[in-house]
Every structure is written in structure tokens, then in C-alpha cells.
Design an enzyme around this catalytic site. Structure first.
Site, mmCIF file in Angstrom:
data_model
loop_
_atom_site.group_PDB
_atom_site.id
_atom_site.type_symbol
_atom_site.label_atom_id
_atom_site.label_comp_id
_atom_site.label_asym_id
_atom_site.label_seq_id
_atom_site.Cartn_x
_atom_site.Cartn_y
_atom_site.Cartn_z
ATOM 1 N N TYR A 1 0.838 -1.193 0.000
ATOM 2 C CA TYR A 1 0.000 0.000 0.000
ATOM 3 C C TYR A 1 0.880 1.252 0.000
ATOM 4 O O TYR A 1 1.949 1.238 -0.592
ATOM 5 C CB TYR A 1 -1.023 -0.051 1.158
ATOM 6 N N ARG B 1 -8.818 10.739 -8.547
ATOM 7 C CA ARG B 1 -7.910 11.442 -7.622
ATOM 8 C C ARG B 1 -7.183 10.407 -6.779
ATOM 9 O O ARG B 1 -7.570 10.089 -5.663
ATOM 10 C CB ARG B 1 -8.710 12.425 -6.757
ATOM 11 N N LYS C 1 -6.179 -1.673 -0.902
ATOM 12 C CA LYS C 1 -7.016 -1.525 0.304
ATOM 13 C C LYS C 1 -7.599 -2.870 0.712
ATOM 14 O O LYS C 1 -7.712 -3.191 1.895
ATOM 15 C CB LYS C 1 -8.142 -0.532 0.041
ATOM 16 N N GLU D 1 -13.427 5.006 -2.856
ATOM 17 C CA GLU D 1 -12.010 5.354 -2.712
ATOM 18 C C GLU D 1 -11.527 6.286 -3.806
ATOM 19 O O GLU D 1 -11.699 5.992 -4.992
ATOM 20 C CB GLU D 1 -11.162 4.084 -2.864
ATOM 21 N N ASP D 2 -10.878 7.361 -3.401
ATOM 22 C CA ASP D 2 -10.133 8.198 -4.342
ATOM 23 C C ASP D 2 -10.954 8.693 -5.530
ATOM 24 O O ASP D 2 -10.494 8.689 -6.673
ATOM 25 C CB ASP D 2 -8.847 7.478 -4.791
ATOM 26 N N ASP E 1 -13.720 6.329 2.398
ATOM 27 C CA ASP E 1 -12.570 6.294 3.298
ATOM 28 C C ASP E 1 -11.779 7.599 3.281
ATOM 29 O O ASP E 1 -11.234 8.003 4.304
ATOM 30 C CB ASP E 1 -11.659 5.116 2.943
ATOM 31 N N ASP E 2 -11.718 8.263 2.129
ATOM 32 C CA ASP E 2 -10.944 9.523 2.058
ATOM 33 C C ASP E 2 -11.561 10.589 2.946
ATOM 34 O O ASP E 2 -10.855 11.405 3.525
ATOM 35 C CB ASP E 2 -10.904 10.052 0.621
ATOM 36 N N ASN F 1 -0.087 12.233 0.883
ATOM 37 C CA ASN F 1 0.584 11.063 0.316
ATOM 38 C C ASN F 1 0.752 11.260 -1.181
ATOM 39 O O ASN F 1 -0.013 11.995 -1.783
ATOM 40 C CB ASN F 1 -0.286 9.809 0.520
ATOM 41 N N ASN G 1 -2.287 6.656 9.408
ATOM 42 C CA ASN G 1 -2.694 5.910 8.228
ATOM 43 C C ASN G 1 -4.115 5.392 8.427
ATOM 44 O O ASN G 1 -4.427 4.843 9.490
ATOM 45 C CB ASN G 1 -1.703 4.746 8.060
HETATM 46 P P1 NAD Z 1 -8.611 16.769 -2.574
HETATM 47 O O1 NAD Z 1 -8.136 17.000 -3.956
HETATM 48 O O2 NAD Z 1 -10.061 16.582 -2.337
HETATM 49 O O3 NAD Z 1 -8.145 17.990 -1.634
HETATM 50 C C1 NAD Z 1 -6.942 18.691 -1.773
HETATM 51 C C2 NAD Z 1 -7.220 20.113 -1.377
HETATM 52 O O4 NAD Z 1 -5.992 20.822 -1.352
HETATM 53 C C3 NAD Z 1 -8.153 20.825 -2.366
HETATM 54 O O5 NAD Z 1 -9.189 21.496 -1.699
HETATM 55 C C4 NAD Z 1 -7.211 21.773 -3.076
HETATM 56 O O6 NAD Z 1 -7.862 22.937 -3.546
HETATM 57 C C5 NAD Z 1 -6.220 22.066 -1.969
HETATM 58 N N1 NAD Z 1 -4.990 22.662 -2.478
HETATM 59 C C6 NAD Z 1 -4.374 22.445 -3.676
HETATM 60 N N2 NAD Z 1 -3.306 23.245 -3.797
HETATM 61 C C7 NAD Z 1 -3.230 23.973 -2.669
HETATM 62 C C8 NAD Z 1 -2.339 24.964 -2.215
HETATM 63 N N3 NAD Z 1 -1.303 25.369 -2.961
HETATM 64 N N4 NAD Z 1 -2.563 25.498 -1.008
HETATM 65 C C9 NAD Z 1 -3.588 25.099 -0.238
HETATM 66 N N5 NAD Z 1 -4.473 24.169 -0.621
HETATM 67 C C10 NAD Z 1 -4.292 23.611 -1.822
HETATM 68 O O7 NAD Z 1 -7.787 15.531 -2.021
HETATM 69 P P2 NAD Z 1 -7.971 14.786 -0.616
HETATM 70 O O8 NAD Z 1 -8.715 13.529 -0.796
HETATM 71 O O9 NAD Z 1 -8.480 15.746 0.385
HETATM 72 O O10 NAD Z 1 -6.471 14.387 -0.299
HETATM 73 C C11 NAD Z 1 -5.494 15.379 -0.081
HETATM 74 C C12 NAD Z 1 -4.203 14.752 0.397
HETATM 75 O O11 NAD Z 1 -4.415 14.143 1.653
HETATM 76 C C13 NAD Z 1 -3.656 13.666 -0.522
HETATM 77 O O12 NAD Z 1 -2.275 13.841 -0.698
HETATM 78 C C14 NAD Z 1 -3.927 12.402 0.201
HETATM 79 O O13 NAD Z 1 -2.955 11.420 -0.052
HETATM 80 C C15 NAD Z 1 -3.855 12.858 1.635
HETATM 81 N N6 NAD Z 1 -4.605 11.960 2.523
HETATM 82 C C16 NAD Z 1 -3.966 11.450 3.608
HETATM 83 C C17 NAD Z 1 -4.621 10.578 4.447
HETATM 84 C C18 NAD Z 1 -3.930 10.035 5.662
HETATM 85 O O14 NAD Z 1 -2.820 10.314 5.884
HETATM 86 N N7 NAD Z 1 -4.552 9.259 6.501
HETATM 87 C C19 NAD Z 1 -5.923 10.211 4.162
HETATM 88 C C20 NAD Z 1 -6.568 10.761 3.046
HETATM 89 C C21 NAD Z 1 -5.893 11.644 2.233
#
Ligand code: NAD
Length: 540
Positions: A96, A149, A167, A238-239, A261-262, A411, A448
């Protein structure tokens, strides 16, 4: 030996759910006509693990290890899972995050054998027919993505299939859901990733993404087909890209047992870890000042659950919201922004609140501005923006906060808002750090989702729940926060993930019962009953 017998033997060896490789016993070799197709020595699962582990470690890099493990999964599932379960800390990052990111980007390059289902737009009339195959009769858990995404890597089209596959491997590894009971699905509605569409090796449907009413109708058709074919199944989204993620969750969470999950898993994992972190800082959650950087699916889900958690500590909703500041690509999210995405509306601040702020940026209120004016105690990154938590921001935050809580959650590693070693360095070791991807830095915690979603799924299934409520996620987060950390971290070690899934599942199943969401036959929700239902990799 009849030619038929040999055909059956080959079928047995080529089905990953029945293949045992050299571990087929003499009796089985007699019975199924396997003599000659296998070398004569009868091996054991343990010796097979040793052999595969050696071959795995000889690979040059983690991407090659990922590809090797995917091939093993497609040839012998018991051995794959036994290898994964034999060393979770080593194997999880390979099956993963972070390696699965490369796995998705290079999915077409390493395509070998079928796994799960690709439901493509041109095949939309055939969904029922495809799901009808008796091979899926036992399915209890589906993880589905449309690949738009993927982690922080954007649109990966059909390559997004790496995520449902990964997953579900974790569902088996941590929650003991049998490999025959899981089904990864990729909804292939095209891709807007031009490079992929032009790549001659790309295995997906080469068309721009289908959107709007056609997209909705396709997903509706898919959900109806799943609901009819697999009553009671758990469907994990997912994603999906931000807006679709919210729309689909809203539309379907009451129609079948499903969660995203996101949004929800991330929220529960982050809130669970944050509850453990603030306990360490000695200040209640309701007394923190929290800045969220990146208010997309993950960030806004975290914010809403934080509001709920603060309300549980006695704040009213308005007071809880005033303790959270969301920063997105246009800076601090303000209520007078012309095009506010729905999930940001409730997080937006009144521009009047910042009228007297000292602001550096001319066009927007930057993260640095927000830190300077708010003096946050907690900073969470879900933006996918590498190095966004720079030295200037972090030093400013740490000035005046004894134990700053900083979670760069994006990530894979290449998208992390900061490297944990830098965070510790810039704060003289005072920061309480949680990261999305694994880092070797001692004392930090990997926030995680694997700490939450396998247990939530297992608990919801055990309770035969009619839905997965916010309360069930909160119960999962609370239970996680109580489980204790390993060697300075906030959460239990990865070696304990099966125990974590069990504990979370028990809490979730109980909550479903308390909320009246459990279905008939849900009495088997004691810790012992759930533990007994968890499969550990072994040959029958
Ligand atoms: P998403 O695309 O829905 O959200 C990303 C957000 O960041 C958007 O609102 C976007 O406009 C914003 N963004 C982009 N550029 C930016 C900038 N320069 N400044 C400020 N904000 C900015 O994606 P998501 O599902 O919310 O995931 C976002 C990140 O979180 C991914 O990298 C994902 O891997 C990570 N994530 C981590 C975990 C975990 O650690 N448990 C879980 C889920 C997602």
C-alpha cells in the site's frame, strides 16, 4: 491419467484462490492429478514464505517489490497473505502507501493478470451480467474507485485500480476478511490525463472522462446492480475527486452499507490520533486552535469530525467552528469567495474577523499569515503540496507553543507538506508529528487510515449494520485514541494492526447496536465472536 484430470489440475494451479504451489500434499496430488506438474518435494507454507521473502529482498527497489507481490497475489493468495501477515511493518508500505502510488502510475506497464473488475463506460449495459458470475458469490466487501484522484497523484484512469486492490489486501491482512470475500472494482469512465490516453501501453478506456448526468446514471446503475447482487455488502468509495466523493457519499450512504474512506476514514484516523496527541500536550481538544491546510475531501471531513468531537467536549457548534481555520489554494477560506465548494461553506470565516490582521500576501491570506495571526496549536496538511510547511511557517508556529502538533498528511512521500525530521529540527524536537506516509524518523506517528477502515468494515459487517453512521466513526476514533502508542508514537505499532482492527470493530458494532442500526442476526458482536471470524492466512 485422463486429459480431463490434467485440465482440472491446471485450473487448480492457475486459480490464485486454490493454488498451493509446492505445498499441495501427496494426497491432493493424487486426488487432483498434480503429479508431474509440480516438483516432487512437498513444501510447507513456512518454507514458501522463506523462499518468496528471499526473492522479494533481492529486488532492486520498492516498485519492483510491489510488482513482485502483485504477481504473487495473482498466483497464490494464501501465500501472498501469509507473507504480508508475517511482517506487516515491512510489507504494508510495499502493498500500500507509499509504493502503491508508483503501482497506480505504472499500472499499465506491469499489467499481467486479471484481478477484480473493470466496469467501463462502453460496457454499461453489461454490469449485471458481469457481476452475476458465481465466482463472486461470497463477496462481502467491495472497494471501488473511478481513478480520478489517486492519493495526491491526480487522475490515473484505469491505473487507479491499484488502490482498491491494495485496500482490500489490507482488509484481509488486518481485519481477516477472506480473499474470496473481497472484490476490487474500477469504474472506467475515461481519463482526463492526456499523457495516459496517449501512452500506447495504457490499458484503460481512451476517452475523456464522462461527466454530469451520464456519470451519475452510470454510478446509479452500478449501485443498483451491486445492491441487487450482493445484499448487505459493504461498499467502500475510494479516491474519487472531491465533488463526486461528496455527492456519491451523500446519495448512497443511506441506501446501502457504504462509506468514503478519504472523507470519513481519514477524519476518524486523524481525529483519533489528534485525541491521543492533545492528551500528550495536556490541553483538551476543545482548547486547541487548529489550522487545516487543504480543505478538500480529506481536510473538510477532518474539520467536520473535529467539530463533532469538540461538541462532545461541551462546545456548541458555533464555538467549535471558531477554533478551526481552513486554508486552501486561495488562502484562508472566506465566506465572500465567489465559488466556494459546498464542503468549504461551513468552514469559511467571515472576512470581518480578519479585518485587523497583519497580512503579508497582497492577494490572499497565506498560511504564514494565518499562523502569524491565529497562533495555532495544531497544523494539519491535506493539500498534496510538497514542502508547504516550510521552515518559516513552522518556526513561527513553534514560537510560543510548547508542543506544536503538526500532521503533514499528504501522500505519497513526494507530496508530504514537510519531512518529519525537518519539523523536529525546526521545533527543537518539541513537535508532536503525524505523517500520512511512512518515514523512518523515530518517535513520529503514521496517521494511516489502515488504523480505522478495516475495523470499521469488520464491525459494520459483524453488526449487519444498515449503514455506517458518523457515530460509528466517532466510536472508532475514540477507541483508536485509547489504544496507546509505541516507542514515542501516538498509535499502536503496525505489528498490532489486527488487534487494532478487532478493538475498533467491537466499538463500531456496539455503537451500531446502540444507535439501532444493527440488523437481525447481529448478536455475534462480542470481542470473541468477531475475533473468531477473522481469517489468518493458512492452507485449508
Ligand atoms: P482533494 O483533492 O479533495 O483535496 C486537496 C485540497 O488541497 C483541495 O481542496 C485543493 O484545492 C487544496 N490545495 C491544492 N493546492 C493547494 C495549495 N497550494 N494550497 C492550499 N491548498 C491547496 O484531495 P484529498 O482527498 O483531500 O487528499 C489530499 C491529500 O491528503 C492527498 O495527498 C492524500 O494522499 C492525503 N490523505 C492522507 C490521508 C492520511 O494520511 N490518513 C488520508 C486521506 C488523504
Amino acid at each position: 491419467m485422463s486429459p480431463n484430470l490434467h485440465a482440472r489440475a491446471r485450473a487448480l494451479l492457475s486459480d490464485p484462490l486454490t493454488n498451493k504451489g509446492t505445498a499441495f500434499t501427496e494426497e491432493e496430488r493424487d486426488l487432483f492429478g498434480l503429479h508431474g506438474l509440480l516438483p516432487p518435494h512437498v513444501g510447507t507454507l513456512e518454507s514458501q514464505i522463506v523462499r518468496r521473502r528471499r526473492a522479494l529482498e533481492e529486488k532492486e527497489n520498492d516498485f519492483q517489490r510491489y510488482a513482485f507481490l502483485r504477481e504473487l497475489q495473482d498466483s497464490n493468495e494464501v501465500l501472498f497473505h501469509a507473507l504480508v501477515q508475517s511482517d506487516l511493518p515491512r510489507m504494508l508500505p510495499l502493498v500500500y502507501t507509499p509504493t502503491v502510488g508508483d503501482g497506480c502510475e505504472r499500472f499499465s506497464e506491469i499489467w499481467r493478470r486479471t484481478r477484480g473488475l473493470f466496469l467501463s463506460y462502453p460496457n454499461r449495459e453489461r454490469i449485471d451480467e458481469i457481476l452475476a458470475d458465481p465466482a463472486y458469490d461470497k463477496v462481502k466487501v467491495i472497494v471501488v474507485s473511478d481513478g480520478e484522484r489517486i492519493l495526491g497523484l491526480g487522475d490515473q484512469g484505469a491505473g487507479g485500480m491499484g488502490i482498491p486492490i491494495g485496500k482490500l489486501a489490507l482488509y484481509t491482512a488486518c481485519a481477516g476478511i477472506h480473499p474470496s470475500e473481497v472484490l476490487p472494482i474500477l469504474l472506467d469512465l475515461g481519463t482526463d490525463n492526456h499523457a495516459l490516453r496517449e501512452d500506447p501501453l495504457y490499458v484503460g478506456w481512451r476517452a475523456p472522462r464522462v461527466r454530469g448526468a451520464e456519470y451519475d446514471a452510470f454510478v446509479e446503475r452500478f449501485v443498483e446492480a451491486v445492491d441487487a447482487r450482493f445484499p448487505g455488502v459493504l461498499l467502500q468509495w475510494e479516491d474519487f475527486a472531491g465533488k463526486n466523493a461528496y455527492d456519491l457519499l451523500g446519495r448512497y450512504r443511506d441506501r446501502l452499507l457504504s462509506f468514503n474512506d478519504d472523507i470519513q476514514g481519514t477524519a476518524a484516523t486523524t481525529v483519533g490520533t489528534l485525541l491521543a496527541a492533545v492528551r500528550r500536550t495536556g490541553k483538551a481538544l476543545a482548547d486547541q486552535r487548529i489550522v487545516l491546510f487543504g480543505a478538500g475531501a480529506a481536510g473538510s471531513g477532518v474539520a467536520e469530525m473535529l467539530v463533532q468531537a469538540m461538541m462532545a467536549q461541551g462546545l456548541d457548534e458555533t464555538a467549535a467552528r471558531t477554533r478551526i481555520w481552513a486554508v486552501d489554494r486561495d488562502g484562508l477560506v472566506l465566506s465572500d469567495f465567489p465559488r466556494l465548494p459546498p464542503q468549504q461553506r461551513k468552514l469559511a470565516r467571515d472576512p470581518a474577523e480578519i479585518a485587523d490582521w497583519d497580512v503579508d500576501g497582497r492577494n490572499l491570506v497565506s498560511l504564514h499569515d494565518v499562523i502569524a495571526n491565529v497562533r495555532p496549536t495544531v497544523l494539519i496538511g491535506t493539500s498534496g503540496q510538497k514542502n508547504a510547511f516550510d521552515e518559516r511557517c513552522v518556526r513561527l508556529m513553534a514560537d510560543g507553543v510548547e508542543r506544536p502538533v503538526i500532521f503533514p498528511l499528504s501522500n505519497p512521500v513526494s507530496r508530504a507538506e514537510a519531512h518529519p525530521e525537518d519539523l523536529l529540527d525546526w521545533t527543537d524536537g518539541r513537535a508532536v508529528v503525524g505523517t500520512g506516509s511512512p518515514f523512518a524518523t523515530p518517535g513520529i506517528t503514521q496517521v494511516n487510515n489502515v488504523y480505522i477502515f478495516p475495523g470499521v468494515g469488520l464491525g459494520a459487517l459483524a453488526a449487519r449494520a444498515r449503514g455506517v453512521s458518523d457515530g460509528m466513526f466517532m466510536a472508532a476514533a475514540r477507541r483508536l485514541s485509547e489504544l496507546g502508542g509505541a516507542t514515542g508514537g501516538l498509535l499502536p505499532p503496525v505489528t498490532d494492526l489486527r488487534h487494532v482492527a478487532l478493538e475498533v470493530a467491537v466499538a463500531v458494532a456496539r455503537c451500531a447496536q446502540e444507535e439501532g442500526l444493527a440488523g437481525a442476526g447481529s448478536e455475534a458482536t462480542t470481542r470473541d465472536a468477531i475475533a473468531a471470524s477473522m481469517w489468518a492466512a493458512a492452507y485449508d
